[in-house]
Motif scaffolding. Structure first.
Motif, PDB file in Angstrom:
ATOM      1  N   SER A   1       0.770  -1.127   0.021  1.00 19.21           N
ATOM      2  CA  SER A   1      -0.006  -0.124   0.154  1.00 19.21           C
ATOM      3  C   SER A   1       0.888   1.194  -0.032  1.00 19.21           C
ATOM      4  O   SER A   1       0.213   2.346   0.202  1.00 19.21           O
ATOM      5  N   GLY A   2       2.206   0.947   0.089  1.00 16.64           N
ATOM      6  CA  GLY A   2       3.287   2.205   0.080  1.00 16.64           C
ATOM      7  C   GLY A   2       3.339   2.978   1.517  1.00 16.64           C
ATOM      8  O   GLY A   2       3.706   4.160   1.554  1.00 16.64           O
ATOM      9  N   LEU A   3       2.503   2.208   2.630  1.00 10.06           N
ATOM     10  CA  LEU A   3       2.820   2.771   3.785  1.00 10.06           C
ATOM     11  C   LEU A   3       4.208   2.604   4.387  1.00 10.06           C
ATOM     12  O   LEU A   3       4.471   1.304   4.388  1.00 10.06           O
ATOM     13  N   HIS A   4       4.611   3.356   4.870  1.00 13.86           N
ATOM     14  CA  HIS A   4       5.952   3.123   5.973  1.00 13.86           C
ATOM     15  C   HIS A   4       6.033   3.660   7.356  1.00 13.86           C
ATOM     16  O   HIS A   4       6.677   3.457   8.084  1.00 13.86           O
ATOM     17  N   GLU A   5       4.966   4.485   7.717  1.00 15.82           N
ATOM     18  CA  GLU A   5       4.606   4.844   9.005  1.00 15.82           C
ATOM     19  C   GLU A   5       3.042   4.497   9.264  1.00 15.82           C
ATOM     20  O   GLU A   5       2.231   5.154   8.513  1.00 15.82           O
ATOM     21  N   VAL A   6       2.739   3.827  10.351  1.00 13.96           N
ATOM     22  CA  VAL A   6       1.368   3.627  10.601  1.00 13.96           C
ATOM     23  C   VAL A   6       1.273   3.764  12.061  1.00 13.96           C
ATOM     24  O   VAL A   6       2.204   3.599  12.768  1.00 13.96           O
ATOM     25  N   TYR A   7      -0.089   3.792  12.932  1.00 16.63           N
ATOM     26  CA  TYR A   7      -0.180   3.592  13.989  1.00 16.63           C
ATOM     27  C   TYR A   7      -1.119   2.348  14.059  1.00 16.63           C
ATOM     28  O   TYR A   7      -1.892   1.813  13.211  1.00 16.63           O
ATOM     29  N   GLY A   8      -0.871   1.517  15.467  1.00 21.40           N
ATOM     30  CA  GLY A   8      -1.761   0.492  15.585  1.00 21.40           C
ATOM     31  C   GLY A   8      -1.794   0.062  17.428  1.00 21.40           C
ATOM     32  O   GLY A   8      -1.135   0.854  17.883  1.00 21.40           O
ATOM     33  N   ASP A   9      -2.005  -1.167  17.531  1.00 18.88           N
ATOM     34  CA  ASP A   9      -2.251  -1.237  18.891  1.00 18.88           C
ATOM     35  C   ASP A   9      -0.814  -2.037  19.338  1.00 18.88           C
ATOM     36  O   ASP A   9      -0.104  -2.350  18.379  1.00 18.88           O
ATOM     37  N   TYR A  10      -0.710  -2.455  20.574  1.00 12.49           N
ATOM     38  CA  TYR A  10       0.419  -2.848  20.945  1.00 12.49           C
ATOM     39  C   TYR A  10       0.754  -4.155  20.315  1.00 12.49           C
ATOM     40  O   TYR A  10       2.117  -4.400  19.873  1.00 12.49           O
ATOM     41  N   TRP A  11      -0.216  -5.018  20.165  1.00  9.26           N
ATOM     42  CA  TRP A  11       0.018  -6.407  19.720  1.00  9.26           C
ATOM     43  C   TRP A  11       0.078  -6.483  18.251  1.00  9.26           C
ATOM     44  O   TRP A  11       0.433  -7.471  17.635  1.00  9.26           O
ATOM     45  N   THR A  12      -0.039  -5.294  17.668  1.00 14.01           N
ATOM     46  CA  THR A  12       0.298  -5.292  16.081  1.00 14.01           C
ATOM     47  C   THR A  12       1.512  -4.551  15.946  1.00 14.01           C
ATOM     48  O   THR A  12       2.471  -5.215  14.843  1.00 14.01           O
ATOM     49  N   CYS A  13       1.951  -3.794  16.501  1.00 12.01           N
ATOM     50  CA  CYS A  13       3.126  -2.824  15.970  1.00 12.01           C
ATOM     51  C   CYS A  13       4.419  -3.521  15.914  1.00 12.01           C
ATOM     52  O   CYS A  13       5.026  -3.652  14.845  1.00 12.01           O
ATOM     53  N   ASN A  14       4.981  -3.758  16.820  1.00 12.64           N
ATOM     54  CA  ASN A  14       6.333  -4.468  16.881  1.00 12.64           C
ATOM     55  C   ASN A  14       6.453  -5.625  16.136  1.00 12.64           C
ATOM     56  O   ASN A  14       7.502  -5.975  15.208  1.00 12.64           O
ATOM     57  N   ARG A  15       5.365  -6.417  16.136  1.00  7.95           N
ATOM     58  CA  ARG A  15       5.249  -7.686  15.141  1.00  7.95           C
ATOM     59  C   ARG A  15       5.284  -7.230  13.754  1.00  7.95           C
ATOM     60  O   ARG A  15       6.062  -7.730  12.899  1.00  7.95           O
ATOM     61  N   LEU A  16       4.546  -6.153  13.406  1.00  6.23           N
ATOM     62  CA  LEU A  16       4.438  -5.610  12.153  1.00  6.23           C
ATOM     63  C   LEU A  16       5.911  -5.015  11.579  1.00  6.23           C
ATOM     64  O   LEU A  16       6.416  -5.270  10.544  1.00  6.23           O
ATOM     65  N   ILE A  17       6.604  -4.355  12.531  1.00  8.64           N
ATOM     66  CA  ILE A  17       7.916  -3.896  12.200  1.00  8.64           C
ATOM     67  C   ILE A  17       8.963  -4.927  12.011  1.00  8.64           C
ATOM     68  O   ILE A  17       9.563  -4.923  11.045  1.00  8.64           O
ATOM     69  N   PHE A  18       9.064  -6.108  12.727  1.00 13.38           N
ATOM     70  CA  PHE A  18       9.583  -7.118  12.632  1.00 13.38           C
ATOM     71  C   PHE A  18       9.604  -7.671  11.344  1.00 13.38           C
ATOM     72  O   PHE A  18      10.515  -8.217  10.399  1.00 13.38           O
ATOM     73  N   ASN A  19       8.145  -7.856  11.097  1.00 13.59           N
ATOM     74  CA  ASN A  19       7.813  -8.817   9.778  1.00 13.59           C
ATOM     75  C   ASN A  19       8.548  -7.993   8.448  1.00 13.59           C
ATOM     76  O   ASN A  19       8.361  -8.443   7.411  1.00 13.59           O
ATOM     77  N   THR A  20       8.371  -6.586   8.627  1.00 10.11           N
ATOM     78  CA  THR A  20       8.834  -6.004   7.297  1.00 10.11           C
ATOM     79  C   THR A  20      10.440  -5.525   7.587  1.00 10.11           C
ATOM     80  O   THR A  20      10.712  -4.788   6.828  1.00 10.11           O
ATOM     81  N   GLY A  21      11.071  -6.017   8.438  1.00  9.62           N
ATOM     82  CA  GLY A  21      12.509  -5.603   8.804  1.00  9.62           C
ATOM     83  C   GLY A  21      12.633  -4.061   8.713  1.00  9.62           C
ATOM     84  O   GLY A  21      13.487  -3.569   8.217  1.00  9.62           O
ATOM     85  N   GLU A  22      11.808  -3.529   9.471  1.00 10.79           N
ATOM     86  CA  GLU A  22      11.776  -2.187  10.048  1.00 10.79           C
ATOM     87  C   GLU A  22      11.546  -1.292   8.877  1.00 10.79           C
ATOM     88  O   GLU A  22      11.718  -0.011   8.576  1.00 10.79           O
ATOM     89  N   ALA A  23      10.993  -1.891   7.671  1.00  8.34           N
ATOM     90  CA  ALA A  23      10.695  -0.867   6.348  1.00  8.34           C
ATOM     91  C   ALA A  23       9.409  -0.261   6.950  1.00  8.34           C
ATOM     92  O   ALA A  23       9.136   0.863   6.373  1.00  8.34           O
ATOM     93  N   VAL A  24       8.652  -0.598   7.856  1.00  8.95           N
ATOM     94  CA  VAL A  24       7.289   0.008   8.241  1.00  8.95           C
ATOM     95  C   VAL A  24       7.747   0.238   9.661  1.00  8.95           C
ATOM     96  O   VAL A  24       8.172  -0.460  10.564  1.00  8.95           O
ATOM     97  N   ALA A  25       7.356   1.542  10.267  1.00  8.03           N
ATOM     98  CA  ALA A  25       7.468   2.001  11.640  1.00  8.03           C
ATOM     99  C   ALA A  25       6.136   2.045  11.958  1.00  8.03           C
ATOM    100  O   ALA A  25       5.126   2.677  11.378  1.00  8.03           O
ATOM    101  N   CYS A  26       5.917   1.757  13.246  1.00  5.88           N
ATOM    102  CA  CYS A  26       4.475   1.771  13.958  1.00  5.88           C
ATOM    103  C   CYS A  26       4.495   2.362  15.321  1.00  5.88           C
ATOM    104  O   CYS A  26       5.406   2.072  16.343  1.00  5.88           O
ATOM    105  N   GLY A  27       3.541   3.234  15.574  1.00  6.48           N
ATOM    106  CA  GLY A  27       3.346   3.838  16.860  1.00  6.48           C
ATOM    107  C   GLY A  27       2.306   3.197  17.478  1.00  6.48           C
ATOM    108  O   GLY A  27       0.935   3.375  16.988  1.00  6.48           O
TER     109      GLY A  27
END
Length: 525
Positions: A427-453
């Motif tokens: 989707s071209g997103l590299h910065e997103v907001y999410g809940d705790y159980w989404t964020c760091n899992r998402l960051i690791f799965n994307t190799g930090e290509a996506v940052a999540c707050g």
């Protein structure tokens, strides 16, 4: 070295099955990953990249990240991967099995050692989760304690040639274990007592100096971090805050009930994660009885010991008993033993260390009944003990089978999380907001290509363990949102977007929806 005997060969076979079982689960990422584990994985990436040398888990200054250092070479070489992140834990489990066999055989009985390995080879979801998920402490401290006891016993039996190195190694293991997980302190204390009984005079000289030196080297990261920690952020202050939450304190009866009837069977692999059936709680009632019986047998063995080596072996058995008793005592003192016994039974996984001592009374009773001279009462007691051992094994097998039955659903959830990460990137997103159980899992799965707050259900800042991610998302012109379908966060976001909500919806993956508003939405500012 002679050929392995029958107990060794059977134990080797059972151990190979246990390790193979966990290797398959590791390749499949079962149990599923989560954001706590991802935080360790992100620390491993940062270590491998040379960016940081963390001592404690981000945002949790009492949980050591030794597991991140073990995984750093693998994820640094191949990139973020859940199987590679977990692979060192499989090795630690194999070492734990081997040490458990060696210690049980040395202290008690070869065939009891086989039974111990067989039970440890099985694994319900609670057991396997504690062994294979990188969430700190328990996978590495359990083999460390067994190694400490084996070192102390070998010194007491005069079987170690380089005794000074052994005492230095003992101190190093204690320091590393304390850095990794402070909850192992009761076992470290009793292991130290066995060492003092084994070599009381030697510890006054250079071996004692090396013991202290090894301890200081192992715990040096903790000391250094606490010296520079801001006021109130040192490990002791954080632990004190965690253990003194406000609220009505549960009664001691409720805490003992939660600790024994739920915690012990869960940690022993007899129950599914959602709780123990009443029939499965029998082991929690029996556990303290077995500890008392093992303590009595250990004391008798200590008093009857004919030489120093025998006394040290008896002391090691007593150490296993006292370590388990102290661990249970510390656990039931916590309100969490009553308020959330299912979620906190993981803290009792270290009781696996004491499994040989717990089974010892049952083993002796069953073995005694087989003797020709055994009386009617002894035979009845032996049959009962054998039935208990059989029941324990059957319950552990049932717990393992129940976990495997749910494994396809767990695997599907893990694949959904990876599809979510791919969808966010496409989707071209590299910065997103999410809940705790989404964020760091998402960051690791994307190799930090996506940052999540991290945001909570009210769309206000939540538990952001690594502030750099929050700051990066905060600088984005049009950050996206990843929210659970129908959650309070999604309802709040749609209210803020109004009639632009449907246009902002990018994708729906599993139980999550991805939104990309046409302007930044940060209601907390």
């Amino acid at each position: 070295m002679g050929r392995p005997d029958a107990p060794a060969l059977v134990a080797l076979l059972l151990g190979a099955v246990g390790v193979g079982y966990r290797l398959v689960l590791t390749v499949l990422t079962v149990p599923a990953s989560n954001s706590d584990e991802a935080t360790f994985g992100l620390a491993a990436l940062h270590i491998a990249g040379g960016h940081e040398r963390p001592v404690f888990l981000y945002g949790q200054r009492y949980m050591g990240v030794l597991e991140s250092y073990l995984a750093a070479p693998l994820v640094g070489w191949a990139g973020p991967s859940w199987p590679l992140l977990r692979l060192p834990l499989v090795a630690l489990y194999a070492i734990f099995l081997w040490l458990a066999y060696r210690l049980t055989r040395r202290l008690l009985s070869p065939w009891l050692a086989v039974v111990v390995v067989g039970l440890l080879a099985l694994g319900s979801e609670r057991v396997v989760r504690d062994q294979l998920t990188v969430v700190g402490g328990r996978p590495e401290v359990k083999p460390a304690v067994l190694a400490l006891l084996l070192i102390a016993v070998a010194l007491g039996e005069d079987r170690i040639r380089h005794r000074w190195l052994a005492t230095g190694g003992f101190g190093l293991l204690v320091g590393l274990a304390l850095w990794s997980d402070w909850l192992i302190a009761p076992y470290l204390l009793v292991a130290a007592v066995v060492l003092v009984l084994a070599v009381p005079r030697e510890l006054v000289g250079w071996p004692g100096v090396l013991l202290v030196a090894g301890l200081l080297v192992g715990i040096a990261p903790v000391v250094k971090d606490n010296l520079v920690a801001p006021p109130g952020q040192d490990s002791l202050s954080v632990l004190r805050e965690v253990s003194t939450k406000e609220g009505v304190a549960p009664t001691i009866v409720d805490r003992v009930r939660g600790g024994l009837l739920e915690g012990v069977p869960l940690a022993s692999g007899l129950c599914p994660m959602d709780g123990c059936a009443r029939w499965a709680q029998w082991f929690g009632v029996l556990y303290p009885v077995l500890l008392v019986a093992a303590a009595g047998l250990g004391l008798v063995a200590y008093r009857r010991a004919g030489d120093h080596a025998a006394r040290v072996r008896a002391a090691a058995v007593l150490a296993l008993v006292v370590g388990a008793a102290l661990t249970l005592l510390v656990y039931v003192r916590s309100p969490l033993a009553a308020t959330d016994p299912l979620g906190n039974a993981r803290y009792l996984s270290v009781l696996q260390i004491s499994l040989p001592a717990v089974l010892w009374p049952l083993w002796l009773a069953a073995a005694h009944a087989l003797r020709a001279a055994a009386g009617r009462v002894a035979r009845l007691g032996g049959v009962t003990a054998a039935a208990v051992l059989a029941g324990l094994t059957a319950a552990a097998v049932a717990g393992t089978a129940a976990f495997l039955a749910h494994a396809p659903g767990v695997r599907a959830e893990e694949l959904s999380a990876r599809r979510l990460a791919d969808t966010v990137l496409r989707s071209g997103l590299h910065e997103v907001y999410g809940d705790y159980w989404t964020c760091n899992r998402l960051i690791f799965n994307t190799g930090e290509a996506v940052a999540c707050g991290v945001l909570d259900g009210n769309l206000t800042p939540g538990q952001n363990r690594y502030p750099a991610y929050w700051q990066r998302v905060g600088r984005a012109d049009r950050p996206g949102y990843v929210v659970a379908v129908g959650s309070s966060a999604e309802r709040g976001l749609r209210r803020l977007l109004g009639d632009r909500a449907d246009a902002a919806l990018v994708a729906e993956v599993g139980d999550s929806r991805v939104y990309h508003p046409d302007r930044a939405v940060r209601p907390w500012r």
